[in-house]
Design a protein around this motif. Sequence first.
Motif, mmCIF file in Angstrom:
data_model
loop_
_atom_site.group_PDB
_atom_site.id
_atom_site.type_symbol
_atom_site.label_atom_id
_atom_site.label_comp_id
_atom_site.label_asym_id
_atom_site.label_seq_id
_atom_site.Cartn_x
_atom_site.Cartn_y
_atom_site.Cartn_z
ATOM 1 N N TYR A 13 0.865 -1.239 -0.031
ATOM 2 C CA TYR A 13 -0.067 0.010 -0.001
ATOM 3 C C TYR A 13 0.845 1.191 0.173
ATOM 4 O O TYR A 13 0.658 2.243 -0.741
ATOM 5 C CB TYR A 13 -0.948 0.267 1.307
ATOM 6 N N GLY A 75 -5.747 6.491 -0.261
ATOM 7 C CA GLY A 75 -7.097 5.719 -0.485
ATOM 8 C C GLY A 75 -7.686 5.749 -1.840
ATOM 9 O O GLY A 75 -8.246 4.858 -2.216
ATOM 10 N N ILE A 78 -6.154 2.909 -3.953
ATOM 11 C CA ILE A 78 -6.271 1.471 -3.387
ATOM 12 C C ILE A 78 -7.626 0.797 -4.381
ATOM 13 O O ILE A 78 -8.842 1.513 -4.409
ATOM 14 C CB ILE A 78 -6.541 1.298 -2.018
ATOM 15 N N SER A 151 -10.464 4.608 0.354
ATOM 16 C CA SER A 151 -10.311 3.540 -0.233
ATOM 17 C C SER A 151 -11.596 2.536 -0.406
ATOM 18 O O SER A 151 -12.058 1.979 -1.347
ATOM 19 C CB SER A 151 -9.295 2.374 0.279
#
Length: 359
Positions: A13, A75, A78, A151
């Motif tokens: 991430y 976010g 993702i 996300s």
Amino acid sequence: MTTASLRRVPTRYFVLLMNALRAQGVDTVEILSAAGIDETRFNHRDGTLATAEVDTLVQTANQVTGREDLGFDLGRLIKMNSHDLLGYGLLSCHTAHQIMCMASRHYHLMTETFTLNYQRRPGAPGEAIYTPTIAMPDATLRFYLEVVAVSHQNQVRLMLGVDAPAYDVYLSMPEPAHVLRYRTLAPARFHFSENALPGVRVVMGADLLDHPLPFGDADVVNQIDERCSLLGSRPPTGHFGWGEYVEMVLRAAEGEQVTLEDLARRLNVSARTIDRHLRAENLAFRELSDKVRFARACEMLCESGATIKQVALKLGFSDTANFSRAFRRVVGVTPTDYVSSGTHSFPPLTQRDSSFMSS
């Protein structure tokens, strides 16, 4: 070694965030170097970071970039396939409801620092609650809250498109300076409150949760569900000091009367379990609750122009007399004497002993 130090966060991430910052001209080598993290660890998506490393990385990235919306940015990056094997299982679900069920079973494969609890009655709206499992600095908590909330929205958007039904996302943080960025994420409606248990709550209607998805494949879902189960079970609920964790929760819920039962429901454990862990640290929930509440009262009384009545009301007291009696019981002096003394000090919560409660 503490429980929290054993919790890991996948680097995949943060690779997304570092790549995006690099594309914007940010010197990510400087960020990683200042954070004391070897940049080669970001060459592999299957690497992990310790929670303390994440804290340092978030703080350093905020300082180097001069921004506080990096959680929002991450976010937005993702997607389902960001979650590796689990992501492909999620992409093969028939409905968003099935996605939420599968994600809640294996959320620890995304991160061990939050849990996902999803509940829904047949045909009714569903509620997803993302809750931190460890104490963390305010900057890290806000970063994570934005990552989780945005996300979630981004993955709903990618699943259902811009015509997705409206739904509500609640974040336990003050409205950020970049709140206008959230207004562009319709149909998701974002709500901010600093007086709530820390976490993100998402409420979605049946029209969203039961909408059929194009790539549903029950065989793939079952196979990946089995494989994810073999990758390890969810880490046991525990913190690098339950007292520190409970203090974080109570500070975040400023102005709200959080009970032991409230906290237990959020963590999906029994109130007796939390009480047992606290007693093992020679602490009690009421003691922590009072200390956090009145440490905040002391801070507020020191603010310019603050009155005892204003502080009492903000902390949930019906009148100043009740507030003054409770303040004296915990702090040892009345609010008036505290303000006039000019000392304006309140010992760190973790250093105060139980005898303080009897003063």
